[in-house]
Structure formats: structure tokens, C-alpha cells
Design an enzyme around this catalytic site. Sequence first.
Site, mmCIF file in Angstrom:
data_model
loop_
_atom_site.group_PDB
_atom_site.id
_atom_site.type_symbol
_atom_site.label_atom_id
_atom_site.label_comp_id
_atom_site.label_asym_id
_atom_site.label_seq_id
_atom_site.Cartn_x
_atom_site.Cartn_y
_atom_site.Cartn_z
ATOM 1 N NE ARG A 59 7.839 -53.156 51.218
ATOM 2 C CZ ARG A 59 9.130 -53.443 51.022
ATOM 3 N NH1 ARG A 59 9.566 -53.776 49.825
ATOM 4 N NH2 ARG A 59 9.987 -53.379 52.013
ATOM 5 C CE1 TYR A 112 -11.417 -43.005 37.949
ATOM 6 C CE2 TYR A 112 -9.112 -42.826 38.575
ATOM 7 C CZ TYR A 112 -10.448 -42.875 38.922
ATOM 8 O OH TYR A 112 -10.794 -42.789 40.239
ATOM 9 C CG ASP A 184 -8.483 -48.817 33.353
ATOM 10 O OD1 ASP A 184 -9.316 -49.670 33.729
ATOM 11 O OD2 ASP A 184 -8.230 -47.794 34.002
ATOM 12 C CE LYS A 209 -13.588 -47.320 40.883
ATOM 13 N NZ LYS A 209 -12.869 -46.769 39.765
HETATM 14 C C1 LIG Z 1 -11.640 -46.017 39.554
HETATM 15 C C2 LIG Z 1 -10.830 -46.184 38.334
HETATM 16 C C3 LIG Z 1 -9.420 -46.164 38.384
HETATM 17 C C4 LIG Z 1 -8.670 -45.929 39.669
HETATM 18 O O1 LIG Z 1 -8.865 -46.947 40.598
HETATM 19 P P1 LIG Z 1 -8.751 -46.744 42.192
HETATM 20 O O2 LIG Z 1 -9.030 -48.097 42.714
HETATM 21 O O3 LIG Z 1 -9.743 -45.725 42.593
HETATM 22 O O4 LIG Z 1 -7.353 -46.278 42.464
HETATM 23 C C5 LIG Z 1 -8.733 -46.374 37.208
HETATM 24 N N1 LIG Z 1 -9.375 -46.555 36.026
HETATM 25 C C6 LIG Z 1 -10.713 -46.555 35.944
HETATM 26 C C7 LIG Z 1 -11.365 -46.762 34.615
HETATM 27 C C8 LIG Z 1 -11.495 -46.370 37.084
HETATM 28 O O5 LIG Z 1 -12.825 -46.363 36.981
#
Ligand SMILES: *Cc1c(COP(=O)(O)O)cnc(C)c1O
Length: 403
Positions: A59, A112, A184, A209
Site C-alpha cells: 500500500r 467530469y 485533469d 482512458k
Molecule cells: C473517466 C474520467 C475520470 C474518472 O476516472 P476513472 O478512472 O473512471 O475513475 C475523471 N476525469 C475524466 C476527464 C474522465 O474522463
Amino acid sequence: MSMKSKYFETNAIHVGYEDSQHGGSLSPPIYQTSTFVFPDAETGERRFAGNEAGYVYSRLKNPTVVIFEERMAELEGGEKGLAFASGMAAVSAVLLGLLKTGDHILCSEGVYGCTFGLLQYMEDHLQIGHSLIPMENEAAIEAAILPNTSLIYIESPINPTMKLVDLEMVSRVAREKNIPVIVDNTFCSPYLQQPLKMGCDIVVHSATKYLCGHGDVIGGVAVGREDVMQQIAMTAQKDIGGIMSPFEAWLLLRGIKTLPVRMDRHCDNAERIAVLLKRHPCIESIFFPGDPDFAQYEAGKRQMKKAGGMISLLIKGGKQEAQQMMNALKLVKIAVSLGDAETLIQHPATMTHAVVPEQEREKMGIKQNLLRLSVGLEAWQDIWADLEQALQSVYQKENQVVR
Ligand SMILES: *Cc1c(COP(=O)(O)O)cnc(C)c1O
């Protein structure tokens, strides 16, 4: 230490891994272990006291995960990366690690869906307020900064409207007030946009992604300055515990090796599809940073290497037409998420942004006839043929109704 290159493509394959330290294994080993054996009691004491580097418990730190963290730090141009179990674990760790009750977050208008949910939770349960503003110019940002504003949080492009925020401009204003800027960077990946190099302080990602790219991992990562990331590691990462598993880190290392070639293809396919969508009679408009008519086309050129693989579009009609079109698709999959080899389509108003109250949704421009397309790696001719036949089928049905 593995060699660092001035080229992104080389670093995406090599940084953070030294095969000679791992029996010559070309692929990094998956250290599938929860704990690490101390050679003697005194070593354990020193490692716990932080007086000796070394592994203790997965962890806190795991060798496979560390390779991923070091590679991401290099690709984003930051000092230290921290890996998490999901993008939301990364976002929440950074926010909870840096904020306290009574603070205020200034956000880009449009984040998001689950980040929006988290902001709401923090307001309701922790008295950490937020405001969502367009961030169109310096004066608007300055006017929105409150005495207790202690963090600026941005997405660019904003999901799903693709609006851009000028990252250099925001970091200039924030620096004067000594407020950290969190970005982000999920929609771009570091291959297309590097916010730290534009003066921002921390980058967060849903590694699920583009970084993964194959639709088989949920993961997250944050990158920033050593001291700030250390603070987040010792609180939000260690004590809240949303850490990444070694297998996920391994899959991500594998995915990142091809990030540049995949991104190039995503971008090229998206450019072709955008042009064709834009002139289709069933489309009201498209939102794509690479479209010369896009309101922020120039800003996109300044801060993004290419326009990305995401296109949002307004189909003529409403929710019914949008859903009919999705149902008529054969190759393109109806799914949330993005950045995978497969082309994906989703309906933000009823899917990713269903949690956002309708009034906020309208303000963000998320209409019932808005669809978001994640252009995949298939031949663009096949992607287009499928989109075109689906649009055609909606249009024909409508004509029949009219007659
Ligand atoms: C998918 C996404 C998230 C969240 O990510 P997870 O891996 O699903 O927890 C945050 N910000 C953006 C822009 C996203 O596309």
C-alpha cells in the site's frame, strides 16, 4: 537508472525501468506481493522510521507501480507521480490531500460527472465550497477568487463540450495569488498537452482512458512537485488507501509504450470523421478543437500538439433522435469511457452527466441531442460508414413520419 531521452516516444518505452536489475527481463516483472521481507529487525526499524529507502508494504510502495509512477512523472514533465486505483481515487486524493474544511475550490465550468459529485459531497459533508466559472479571461478568474480559495481545478478540453481553458493564462493569475492549479489531463494525455510545462502545479489522469488505451484497466495517476506529492502520498494515498495494483501498473506500462502511435492515429481518424460529420445534413453542429470554425481553434493550436480523438456533436432533433442513432450503429459501441481502440459513443445527458442537475447541465451546454464520440483506431472509412448509415436511418424514419 534507465536513460532519459529528449524524445517522448523513447521515454514512453524506457523511463523508470532498468532490465539489468531484474534478471534481464525485457518486460517489467509484476511484483505480486503484499509485503516485503526485512533482512533483520533493525532494517525494519530504519525503513519504518524513513531512515532507509526500501520496500515495506505494497500500500505504501510496490516496485511495479513505482516504474509506472516514474514513467508518468517523466512524460508529464513533473518530479513525482502517484498511482491510484482509479481516476476518481487520484482526483479525490489530490483534493482531500490539499484541502481542509472552510476552503474553497474554483473550477472550470464543466467537469467530469463524478468529479462534480465529489465537489458536491465535499460541500455537503466537509464544508469545502466550490464555484464553477467559464474561466474565459483573467478578470473573470480574479473576480471569482475568494479569500478562502485555495485551489483551482480545471479540465481542458472540458468533457463533453470540448471547451478549452487557456492553461498558461490561468496559471499566471493563480501564481500571483499563490493558489495551486490542478488539471485533469485525461482527454489529451501527456502526448498532446503538458500542463506542468505551462505553469500548472498538479496533473491528474484517469489512466483508464488513453494511457491504458485498451479498455481493460481502471486506474489513475497524479503528477507534480516532489514535496507536494509526498504530502499527498503520506496522507490521502497511504491512509485513504486507493492504491493501484501491480497488475494494473503492468498493463498501463504496456499501454503507454504505444501511446504516441495510438494518439497520432486517434487524432488523424478524428480529423477525418469531424470533417465528414460537420457537413452531414443530420448534424446541427460539432465540437472539436481541430475544426477551424471551433471558437477556440487558436487556443487549441497553442496548447495542444494535435486536436485529440474526442468529438461531440449535436444531432438534429432531440433525445429520441440521439438514441435512435445510437441504436442503429453496428461497429461503433454504445459505452462510456474513451481512448480505447474501439470507437465508442455515449449520450452525456442520460449517461456520464446524468448526476449533474438539469439546470447545471444546460449551463454547461449538455443538451438532450448531444452525443460524445471517442474515435477509435479502426479504419476511418469503416467508422464513417457506420456513422453515416446510422444517421441515414434516423433521417429516413423522420421523413416517413413527416409524410
Ligand atoms: C473517466 C474520467 C475520470 C474518472 O476516472 P476513472 O478512472 O473512471 O475513475 C475523471 N476525469 C475524466 C476527464 C474522465 O474522463
